[in-house]
Design a protein around this motif. Structure first.
Motif, PDB file in Angstrom:
ATOM      1  N   LEU A   1      90.681  78.993 126.027  1.00  0.00           N
ATOM      2  CA  LEU A   1      89.376  79.306 125.417  1.00  0.00           C
ATOM      3  C   LEU A   1      89.529  79.644 123.942  1.00  0.00           C
ATOM      4  CD1 LEU A   1      86.334  79.990 125.475  1.00  0.00           C
ATOM      5  CD2 LEU A   1      86.943  82.245 126.373  1.00  0.00           C
TER       6      LEU A   1
ATOM      7  N   TYR B   1      78.017  73.478 120.292  1.00  0.00           N
ATOM      8  CA  TYR B   1      79.058  73.537 121.319  1.00  0.00           C
ATOM      9  C   TYR B   1      79.484  74.975 121.591  1.00  0.00           C
ATOM     10  CZ  TYR B   1      83.615  72.962 123.563  1.00  0.00           C
ATOM     11  OH  TYR B   1      84.685  73.070 124.410  1.00  0.00           O
ATOM     12  N   GLN B   2      79.742  75.707 120.527  1.00  0.00           N
ATOM     13  CA  GLN B   2      80.161  77.102 120.690  1.00  0.00           C
ATOM     14  C   GLN B   2      79.083  77.921 121.380  1.00  0.00           C
ATOM     15  OE1 GLN B   2      83.133  78.460 120.225  1.00  0.00           O
ATOM     16  NE2 GLN B   2      83.986  76.494 119.592  1.00  0.00           N
TER      17      GLN B   2
ATOM     18  N   SER C   1      89.769  76.744 121.585  1.00  0.00           N
ATOM     19  CA  SER C   1      88.470  76.144 121.284  1.00  0.00           C
ATOM     20  C   SER C   1      87.678  76.978 120.280  1.00  0.00           C
ATOM     21  CB  SER C   1      87.688  75.970 122.584  1.00  0.00           C
ATOM     22  OG  SER C   1      86.478  75.314 122.348  1.00  0.00           O
ATOM     23  N   ILE C   2      87.739  78.286 120.457  1.00  0.00           N
ATOM     24  CA  ILE C   2      87.007  79.178 119.555  1.00  0.00           C
ATOM     25  C   ILE C   2      87.613  79.145 118.154  1.00  0.00           C
ATOM     26  CG2 ILE C   2      86.622  81.631 119.081  1.00  0.00           C
ATOM     27  CD1 ILE C   2      86.019  82.005 122.035  1.00  0.00           C
TER      28      ILE C   2
ATOM     29  N   SER D   1      86.215  76.653 115.271  1.00  0.00           N
ATOM     30  CA  SER D   1      84.999  76.846 114.485  1.00  0.00           C
ATOM     31  C   SER D   1      84.880  78.261 113.943  1.00  0.00           C
ATOM     32  CB  SER D   1      83.775  76.527 115.346  1.00  0.00           C
ATOM     33  OG  SER D   1      83.578  77.549 116.287  1.00  0.00           O
TER      34      SER D   1
ATOM     35  N   MET E   1      80.959  83.787 125.940  1.00  0.00           N
ATOM     36  CA  MET E   1      81.933  84.877 125.876  1.00  0.00           C
ATOM     37  C   MET E   1      81.303  86.137 125.274  1.00  0.00           C
ATOM     38  SD  MET E   1      85.789  85.125 124.332  1.00  0.00           S
ATOM     39  CE  MET E   1      85.271  85.498 122.675  1.00  0.00           C
TER      40      MET E   1
ATOM     41  N   GLY F   1      81.322  77.943 124.189  1.00  0.00           N
ATOM     42  CA  GLY F   1      82.448  78.645 123.586  1.00  0.00           C
ATOM     43  C   GLY F   1      82.183  80.125 123.414  1.00  0.00           C
ATOM     44  N   ASP F   2      82.035  80.546 122.174  1.00  0.00           N
ATOM     45  CA  ASP F   2      81.872  81.979 121.956  1.00  0.00           C
ATOM     46  C   ASP F   2      80.504  82.493 122.429  1.00  0.00           C
ATOM     47  OD1 ASP F   2      80.135  81.191 119.939  1.00  0.00           O
ATOM     48  OD2 ASP F   2      81.634  81.420 118.374  1.00  0.00           O
TER      49      ASP F   2
END
Lengths: 201, 201
Positions: free
Chosen positions: B168, A129-130, B171-172, B175, A138, A134-135
């Motif tokens: 955001l 998911y990240q 969410s980060i 994890s 980013m 997510g990250d």
DNA sequence: TTGATAAGTAAACGACCGTTCATTATAATA
DNA sequence: TATTATAATGAACGGTCGTTTACTTATCAA
């Protein structure tokens, strides 16, 4: 050659994206195509195999998009300013396409919802998911912005300011009755940020 | 009076937050407290009742927080500039507290994950998710920023730029191995935005 | 036409689901 | 101490779960 296997994949993704993997039964998936669950096992060896095939398919699509969308290097001899302008144009085009992809493409939209629902079940799902939503994006933007600004700190800050609203609008899109206006908000954000963000000056 | 009912609630929330409502069995919940599933029905009339109690509890906590954190009006006779500064301070304090609440408070964090996993199952869950974490907070900030800037358009734009990164980072955080640094990123974003965002000048 | 291969059905499997119930242990009240 | 309400047990209920199996149908090359 049967396209039944393909129909199973997309029916399963639709259901997984709404209810999550565990809450969807093999019966429901088969029922969507008007076959019995026994027939389903002629195409996939079990329920988990369908899920894994979805992950694999996304990986393939993602790779194909990465190839098609790879940001070409602007000629360095044109100077740093030309490089920045060319890069900014690429980012705008790429980002707008990505937003449409995650919202309007049936498979990508379903996949996004699916991993959103599965993200807390295991470290593997969490990092998937990240990585996709997510990250991952980013940090990708942070690298680019670091290059542009010449500062990793400013790059990270810009990435948060750029991708944060993008990420929020993805979520808002899902339940908005006026999806076109959310797309426009995303486009406006991208244009506005790439043209007038002070951190990029 | 027994605190078993309370333990059931928090054990259920922990499991719901990881796997989603459907994927958690009554057996698992009871097993977390070392009792059998039959005993569980002395405290809740069925599985759905536990879920509903969680929603109700969150509603109560949210109301209590709204009362405790209500932004006091700055005296108008001190002038518009003093009002802006007072409002900006309130927003900063409130926003930082909210980020800690959604990440570090066990119940709020579990609830956030739970509605994230349930958001696509029905229109009711979808609007609950949006209300708590999506367009709800964003529209709330848009109203405030509209007041400050005197323009609804600028207010909406500022809200997206302010709440997007906040959303955001939530969410980060989930994890991230270094949760303290994510909290700091959120604090920095809030400080930076409220002090030097061009849209607020 | 024959035989093989693939795709479907229907029934059954054991396991687990949420829920109920009769029974027993616990603990407070009279 | 006897009574009563509460909490917990463990077995049972009807269903549904994912999966397997035996059997039927359709397709198509030899």
């Amino acid at each position: 050659m049967s396209d039944t296997k393909e129909k199973i994949l997309s029916a399963a993704l639709s259901l997984f994206a709404r209810d999550g993997y565990e809450a969807v039964s093999v019966n429901m998936i088969a029922g969507e195509l008007g076959i019995t669950k026994g027939a389903l096992y002629k195409h996939y060896k079990n329920k988990r195999h369908i899920f894994d095939s979805i992950l694999l398919r996304m990986e393939e699509m993602d790779y194909q998009r990465a190839v098609a969308f790879h940001m070409p290097e602007a000629p360095v001899e044109d100077g740093i300013e030309a490089y920045r302008r060319a890069t900014a144009d690429n980012i705008k085009t790429y980002s707008k396409a990505q937003f449409r992809y995650w919202t309007e493409d049936g498979f990508a939209s379903g996949f996004r919802k699916l991993i959103t629902l599965e993200q807390y079940r295991s470290p593997e799902m969490s990092s998937l998911y990240q990585q996709y939503l997510g990250d991952g994006p980013m940090n990708y933007m942070a690298d680019i912005f670091s290059e542009i600004t010449g500062s990793p700190e400013k790059g990270a800050e810009a990435a948060l300011q750029f991708y944060g609203p993008f990420f929020l609008l993805l979520s808002i899109y899902d339940s908005s009755p006026d999806k076109k206006s959310v797309i426009k908000m995303a486009d406006d954000h991208i244009d506005n940020f790439m043209c007038s963000a002070p951190i990029l000056q």
